[in-house]
Each structure stands twice: as C-alpha cells, then as structure tokens.
Design an enzyme around this catalytic site. Structure first.
Site, short mmCIF file in Angstrom:
data_model
loop_
_atom_site.label_atom_id
_atom_site.label_comp_id
_atom_site.label_asym_id
_atom_site.label_seq_id
_atom_site.Cartn_x
_atom_site.Cartn_y
_atom_site.Cartn_z
N ARG A 190 0.82 -1.21 -0.21
CA ARG A 190 -0.02 0.04 0.24
C ARG A 190 1.03 1.31 0.12
O ARG A 190 0.57 2.24 -0.51
CB ARG A 190 -0.92 0.10 1.15
CG ARG A 190 -1.99 -1.07 1.44
CD ARG A 190 -3.06 -0.61 2.19
NE ARG A 190 -3.89 0.51 2.14
CZ ARG A 190 -4.61 1.07 2.86
NH1 ARG A 190 -4.64 0.73 3.93
NH2 ARG A 190 -5.35 2.29 2.50
N ASN B 95 -8.34 8.79 5.13
CA ASN B 95 -7.39 8.14 4.14
C ASN B 95 -5.83 8.28 4.78
O ASN B 95 -5.61 9.14 5.51
CB ASN B 95 -7.37 8.81 2.93
CG ASN B 95 -8.63 8.74 2.11
OD1 ASN B 95 -9.51 7.74 2.36
ND2 ASN B 95 -8.91 9.64 1.13
N ASP C 180 -3.36 8.00 2.77
CA ASP C 180 -2.40 8.48 1.88
C ASP C 180 -2.12 10.12 2.06
O ASP C 180 -2.75 10.60 2.75
CB ASP C 180 -3.00 8.67 0.22
CG ASP C 180 -4.15 9.29 0.27
OD1 ASP C 180 -4.18 10.26 0.32
OD2 ASP C 180 -5.42 8.39 -0.30
N HIS D 163 -7.09 8.46 10.68
CA HIS D 163 -6.71 6.94 10.59
C HIS D 163 -5.30 6.79 10.44
O HIS D 163 -4.75 5.69 10.03
CB HIS D 163 -7.33 6.35 9.39
CG HIS D 163 -8.96 6.31 10.06
ND1 HIS D 163 -9.95 5.89 9.04
CD2 HIS D 163 -9.59 6.27 11.02
CE1 HIS D 163 -11.13 5.89 9.45
NE2 HIS D 163 -10.89 6.08 10.87
N CYS E 223 6.22 1.66 22.92
CA CYS E 223 6.44 2.73 23.68
C CYS E 223 5.59 3.85 23.05
O CYS E 223 5.55 5.04 23.75
CB CYS E 223 7.92 2.97 23.90
SG CYS E 223 8.76 3.76 22.24
N CYS F 75 12.38 -0.06 16.80
CA CYS F 75 12.08 1.31 17.45
C CYS F 75 13.26 2.06 17.62
O CYS F 75 14.13 1.59 18.35
CB CYS F 75 11.27 1.11 18.65
SG CYS F 75 10.69 2.93 19.40
N ASN G 11 -20.72 12.28 -3.39
CA ASN G 11 -20.29 10.80 -3.27
C ASN G 11 -20.61 10.26 -4.70
O ASN G 11 -21.37 10.91 -5.65
CB ASN G 11 -21.00 10.24 -2.25
CG ASN G 11 -20.32 9.06 -1.53
OD1 ASN G 11 -19.32 8.86 -1.92
ND2 ASN G 11 -20.72 8.97 -0.28
#
Length: 231
Positions: A56, A89, A91, A106, A117, A133, A198
């Site tokens: 992705r 989104n 992106d 998101h 952590c 990390c 939409n």
C-alpha cells in the site's frame, strides 16, 4: 467568517488509482479485513500485515493528486474563513494537492509506530517484521495507521472543529465506519449546513441537507466553484 469542515474518505482518492475496500481485484479484495487491519491480525501474522502495508505504501507513493484534491486546496486558499480537512485516508494526496493542516484521523502510511512505547517516526519504504524502534530499540514497529477496534486519532480536535462548523461536507465516504459516520450529526447539532458529495448515496445520506452524486473529480471542483462564486 463561515468555517467549513470537510470529511474525506476513500472515494476521493479512487480516481488517483488507490482502491477502496469494495473494489474488486484491488489489494483489499485479496485479504479479509480482520487479517490485515486489526491488532489481532498483526499479532497472528506480522509478515502478512507488514507486506500488505508495504504494498500500500508503494502504491500510495506512486499516486498523484487528482482534481478533487486540488479543488479542496483551492478552497482553503480562497475561502475567507477557515477550511478544515479531516480525512479517513492514509495517503498523502491532500498534501500533495496543496492542502494544509490535514487531520489524518486514521494515521498515515508514511508513518511508523512502536507498539511498545508509542514512539513515531517516518516509515521506510519496506518495513520488516521485527523492525526496531529508534527510541526503545524493541522489535515492535508497525504501520502508524488506525486499525479496526482502535481509537482514531485527533478526536477531540475534530469534535471542536465540528462544533464551530457553518458548513460540513462529506466526500467519498461510505457512512458505515464510526465514529466518522456520526460527524454529520455533530455538525447538524452545531447548526451547520450539510452536504454529501459521493459516487453513490452513503448509508447516512438521509442526514444531509444537500446531496451531489458523481465522480469526485467532477462534483468536488464544481462544488468548490459554487462556494467561491457565492462570495
């Protein structure tokens, strides 16, 4: 000055080549959501999840903003009041199209998160299983995206914006995923005029004062033109 709050979903990026959950043949159609977009799925098969988000991330990096992204950036530049873009989104096409201060509820494919952590850093193109990390060195790196069952980011800030909205627009979103699906009701309670743009009616279409259906690259620039023409 009238404040505009805009919620965008996968439909605004679909014409840039980024598929939605419901697209046949896309990345999402190859895996059940519970396998690649839940904490439990990551715990079961981290290699599958990291590979899915690596794909992705590559796909999103190649995508270009479309006329709908650019139109919202133009609205931000030219509207006399504040224009806040909240996106579901992951992106970065809003930013690539010129938008400022986009709220990513998101998360983003460009980010990495330590599950141990909570440290965040820019994600590499290819994130490996057991990626350490940088802060705590534990091998617990994951994509900095909100999975099903997790709380979206920046919710207090979003609700504050909705409480001050004069106009609320939902663009390219299904109206099926909460809490975003309830944003229209928050805006109505604040006295905002509401509009859905939409490809087809969402699950919550009856809650909107105005509806416009068609491809985002057509209906969003036309809507922006109408708003700016009213000034």
């Amino acid at each position: 000055m009238e404040k505009i709050v805009i919620l965008t979903g996968a439909g605004i990026s679909a014409e840039s080549g980024l598929g939605t959950f419901r697209d046949e043949g896309g990345l999402w159609s190859r895996h059940p959501i519970e396998d690649v977009a839940t904490p439990e799925g990551f715990a079961r098969d981290p290699a599958l999840v990291q590979g899915f988000y690596n794909a992705r991330r590559v796909q999103a990096a190649r995508a270009q903003p479309n006329a709908a992204h650019r139109a919202l950036a133009r609205l931000q530049r030219n509207w006399p009041g504040e224009v806040v873009i909240v996106t579901q989104n992951v992106d970065s096409l809003h930013e690539a199209g010129g938008a400022q201060g986009v709220i990513h509820m998101h998360g983003t494919l460009a980010g990495a998160l330590c599950a141990a952590c909570g440290h965040r850093w820019p994600a590499p193109d290819e994130m490996a299983v057991g990626e350490p990390c940088p802060a705590c060195t534990r091998p617990t790196a994951r994509p900095d995206v909100v999975w099903f069952g997790e709380m979206p980011y920046h919710m207090d800030e979003i609700y504050d914006h909705l409480a001050g909205a004069s106009i609320f627009a939902a663009i390219g979103t299904s109206g099926q995923v909460y809490p975003a699906a309830a944003f229209v009701h928050e805006a109505i309670a604040a006295g905002a005029r509401t509009v859905e743009l939409n490809l087809e009616p969402s699950a919550g279409v009856s809650s909107f004062d105005e509806t416009v259906f068609g491809p985002a690259t057509q209906v969003v620039p036309a809507w922006v033109d109408g708003l700016l023409g009213q000034r």
